[in-house]
Motif scaffolding. Structure first.
Motif, PDB file in Angstrom:
ATOM      1  N   ARG A  17       0.805  -1.235   0.000  1.00 48.31           N
ATOM      2  CA  ARG A  17       0.000   0.000   0.000  1.00 48.31           C
ATOM      3  C   ARG A  17       0.829   1.272   0.000  1.00 48.31           C
ATOM      4  NH1 ARG A  17      -5.621  -1.084   2.760  1.00 48.31           N
ATOM      5  NH2 ARG A  17      -5.638  -3.337   2.583  1.00 48.31           N
ATOM      6  N   SER A  18       1.976   1.259   0.613  1.00 47.86           N
ATOM      7  CA  SER A  18       2.774   2.477   0.698  1.00 47.86           C
ATOM      8  C   SER A  18       3.444   2.826  -0.623  1.00 47.86           C
ATOM      9  CB  SER A  18       3.834   2.351   1.797  1.00 47.86           C
ATOM     10  OG  SER A  18       4.753   1.335   1.465  1.00 47.86           O
ATOM     11  N   ALA A  19       3.768   1.826  -1.426  1.00 49.77           N
ATOM     12  CA  ALA A  19       4.505   2.102  -2.663  1.00 49.77           C
ATOM     13  C   ALA A  19       3.727   1.729  -3.926  1.00 49.77           C
ATOM     14  CB  ALA A  19       5.835   1.361  -2.633  1.00 49.77           C
ATOM     15  N   SER A  20       2.546   1.141  -3.775  1.00 49.38           N
ATOM     16  CA  SER A  20       1.774   0.658  -4.920  1.00 49.38           C
ATOM     17  C   SER A  20       2.592  -0.259  -5.816  1.00 49.38           C
ATOM     18  CB  SER A  20       1.200   1.830  -5.717  1.00 49.38           C
ATOM     19  OG  SER A  20       0.296   2.560  -4.941  1.00 49.38           O
ATOM     20  N   VAL A  21       3.335  -1.161  -5.173  1.00 47.22           N
ATOM     21  CA  VAL A  21       4.173  -2.131  -5.873  1.00 47.22           C
ATOM     22  C   VAL A  21       3.693  -3.525  -5.483  1.00 47.22           C
ATOM     23  CG1 VAL A  21       6.531  -3.057  -6.026  1.00 47.22           C
ATOM     24  CG2 VAL A  21       6.173  -0.598  -5.952  1.00 47.22           C
ATOM     25  N   CYS A  22       3.640  -4.418  -6.464  1.00 49.53           N
ATOM     26  CA  CYS A  22       3.250  -5.794  -6.196  1.00 49.53           C
ATOM     27  C   CYS A  22       4.330  -6.471  -5.355  1.00 49.53           C
ATOM     28  CB  CYS A  22       3.035  -6.546  -7.500  1.00 49.53           C
ATOM     29  SG  CYS A  22       2.611  -8.288  -7.245  1.00 49.53           S
ATOM     30  N   THR A  23       3.934  -7.103  -4.272  1.00 44.53           N
ATOM     31  CA  THR A  23       4.904  -7.775  -3.410  1.00 44.53           C
ATOM     32  C   THR A  23       5.370  -9.097  -4.008  1.00 44.53           C
ATOM     33  OG1 THR A  23       3.150  -8.825  -2.118  1.00 44.53           O
ATOM     34  CG2 THR A  23       3.996  -6.708  -1.308  1.00 44.53           C
ATOM     35  N   GLY A  26       7.234  -7.196  -7.905  1.00 46.05           N
ATOM     36  CA  GLY A  26       7.986  -5.949  -7.812  1.00 46.05           C
ATOM     37  C   GLY A  26       7.606  -4.896  -8.827  1.00 46.05           C
ATOM     38  N   ARG A  27       6.565  -5.136  -9.623  1.00 40.44           N
ATOM     39  CA  ARG A  27       6.143  -4.135 -10.600  1.00 40.44           C
ATOM     40  C   ARG A  27       5.147  -3.159  -9.993  1.00 40.44           C
ATOM     41  NH1 ARG A  27       3.873  -7.551 -15.490  1.00 40.44           N
ATOM     42  NH2 ARG A  27       3.122  -8.791 -13.745  1.00 40.44           N
ATOM     43  N   THR A  28       5.154  -1.928 -10.513  1.00 39.76           N
ATOM     44  CA  THR A  28       4.158  -0.943 -10.117  1.00 39.76           C
ATOM     45  C   THR A  28       2.852  -1.241 -10.836  1.00 39.76           C
ATOM     46  OG1 THR A  28       4.660   0.597 -11.908  1.00 39.76           O
ATOM     47  CG2 THR A  28       5.953   0.831  -9.856  1.00 39.76           C
ATOM     48  N   LEU A  29       1.779  -0.622 -10.387  1.00 40.22           N
ATOM     49  CA  LEU A  29       0.496  -0.798 -11.061  1.00 40.22           C
ATOM     50  C   LEU A  29       0.581  -0.382 -12.523  1.00 40.22           C
ATOM     51  CD1 LEU A  29      -2.117   0.453  -8.448  1.00 40.22           C
ATOM     52  CD2 LEU A  29      -1.847  -1.853  -9.328  1.00 40.22           C
ATOM     53  N   TRP A  35       2.181  -3.886 -19.428  1.00 35.69           N
ATOM     54  CA  TRP A  35       2.975  -5.049 -19.835  1.00 35.69           C
ATOM     55  C   TRP A  35       2.545  -5.620 -21.191  1.00 35.69           C
ATOM     56  CZ3 TRP A  35       7.471  -7.011 -18.437  1.00 35.69           C
ATOM     57  CH2 TRP A  35       7.829  -8.256 -18.945  1.00 35.69           C
ATOM     58  N   GLY A  36       1.286  -5.886 -21.395  1.00 41.66           N
ATOM     59  CA  GLY A  36       0.807  -6.537 -22.614  1.00 41.66           C
ATOM     60  C   GLY A  36       1.042  -5.744 -23.881  1.00 41.66           C
TER      61      GLY A  36
END
Length: 62
Positions: A17-23, A26-29, A35-36
């Motif tokens: 939640r703090s960085a909006s990064v997938c745990t 490691g990619r951002t939203l 990506w596609g």
């Protein structure tokens, strides 16, 4: 010609939640969303950045 790398997705989709990064990967939203439609070189840059965020510093194999 630059090859498209495999997706860094680990199927562990949860956002920090703090960085909006997938745990999981490691990619951002924004990176996940683009990506596609991203070029191969842009995908490689996303993989490199996500690897750095995850602390490995190593690129995902292409």
């Amino acid at each position: 010609m630059t090859r498209h790398p495999p997706s860094p997705c680990k199927e562990i989709c949860a956002l920090d939640r703090s960085a909006s990064v997938c745990t999981g990967c490691g990619r951002t939203l924004g990176e996940i969303a683009e990506w596609g439609s991203a070029t191969a070189s842009r995908q490689q840059e996303i993989v490199r950045r996500s690897s750095v965020r995850m602390g490995s510093g190593a690129s995902h194999p292409a």
